[in-house]
Design a protein around this motif. Structure first.
Motif, short mmCIF file in Angstrom:
data_model
loop_
_atom_site.label_atom_id
_atom_site.label_comp_id
_atom_site.label_asym_id
_atom_site.label_seq_id
_atom_site.Cartn_x
_atom_site.Cartn_y
_atom_site.Cartn_z
N SER A 203 0.65 1.20 9.02
CA SER A 203 -0.78 0.90 9.01
C SER A 203 -1.54 2.18 8.73
N CYS A 204 -2.70 2.04 8.11
CA CYS A 204 -3.56 3.20 7.84
C CYS A 204 -5.00 2.75 7.91
N ALA A 205 -5.75 3.36 8.82
CA ALA A 205 -7.15 3.00 9.01
C ALA A 205 -8.05 4.14 8.54
N ARG B 259 -4.37 -5.46 2.78
CA ARG B 259 -5.49 -4.71 3.35
C ARG B 259 -6.44 -5.66 4.07
N SER C 1 -11.75 5.86 8.55
CA SER C 1 -12.93 5.87 9.41
C SER C 1 -13.82 7.05 9.05
N LYS D 245 -11.89 -3.90 8.20
CA LYS D 245 -11.43 -2.80 9.06
C LYS D 245 -11.09 -1.55 8.26
N ASN D 246 -11.28 -1.59 6.93
CA ASN D 246 -10.91 -0.45 6.06
C ASN D 246 -9.47 0.00 6.35
N THR D 247 -8.59 -0.96 6.47
CA THR D 247 -7.21 -0.70 6.84
C THR D 247 -6.26 -1.27 5.79
N TYR E 55 -2.01 -1.91 4.95
CA TYR E 55 -0.72 -2.09 5.59
C TYR E 55 0.39 -2.03 4.53
N GLU F 272 -2.59 7.20 10.00
CA GLU F 272 -1.44 6.34 9.77
C GLU F 272 -0.69 6.11 11.06
N CYS G 13 -0.76 7.72 3.23
CA CYS G 13 -1.79 6.75 2.89
C CYS G 13 -2.84 7.43 2.01
#
Length: 121
Positions: free
Chosen positions: A21-23, A71, A25, A75-77, A79, A6, A95
Motif C-alpha cells: 500500500s502507498c498513501a 487505487r 498525503s 484516499k490518494n492510495t 495498492y 509505503e 511507490c
C-alpha cells in the motif's frame, strides 16, 4: 510538501502473496498516475505497474497475470496485490505518484522511501 508512505513489504515463500500500500498525503490538489517500481542492487529501477486516475493500468511483462494494481482516489492510495511470487521478484519496491499541489502548477513526480520484498525459494 507531499509524502508517500509505503507499507506491506516483507519476507514470503515462493508462490505466496503480499499486498503493498502507498498513501499520498500533504499539500495535494490532484493526483494523476500512480505506480510501483522496483530495484535490485546494481540494477536500474524498473517499472512494475501503473494506474491512471481513470483506472487505466499498465504492467511489466514479467508480472502480468500475477500482480494487480489498484487505487482509491478518495484516499490518494495505490495498492499492489502480488500473487504467485517468485524469487526474482525480490527487490525494494518504490511507490510513485504524479501530484499537482496547486491548480496552476505542473505535475511533479514524488517517490516513497521504498519497502523491501524478499521471496525465498
Amino acid at each position: 510538501q507531499v509524502q508517500l508512505v509505503e507499507s506491506g513489504g516483507g519476507l514470503v515463500q515462493a508462490g505466496g502473496s503480499l499486498r503493498l500500500s502507498c498513501a499520498a498525503s500533504g499539500s495535494i490538489f490532484g493526483v494523476n498516475t500512480m505506480g510501483w517500481f522496483r530495484q535490485t542492487p546494481g540494477k536500474q529501477r524498473e517499472l512494475v505497474a501503473t494506474v491512471t486516475s481513470a483506472d487505466s493500468t499498465n504492467y511489466a511483462n514479467s508480472v502480468k497475470g500475477r500482480f494487480t494494481i489498484s487505487r482509491d482516489n478518495a484516499k490518494n492510495t495505490v495498492y499492489l496485490q502480488m500473487n504467485s511470487l517468485k524469487p526474482e521478484d525480490t527487490a525494494v519496491y518504490y511507490c510513485n505518484a504524479q501530484v499537482r499541489v496547486r491548480p496552476w502548477t505542473t505535475w511533479s513526480d514524488y517517490w516513497g522511501q521504498g519497502t523491501q520484498v524478499t521471496v525465498s525459494s
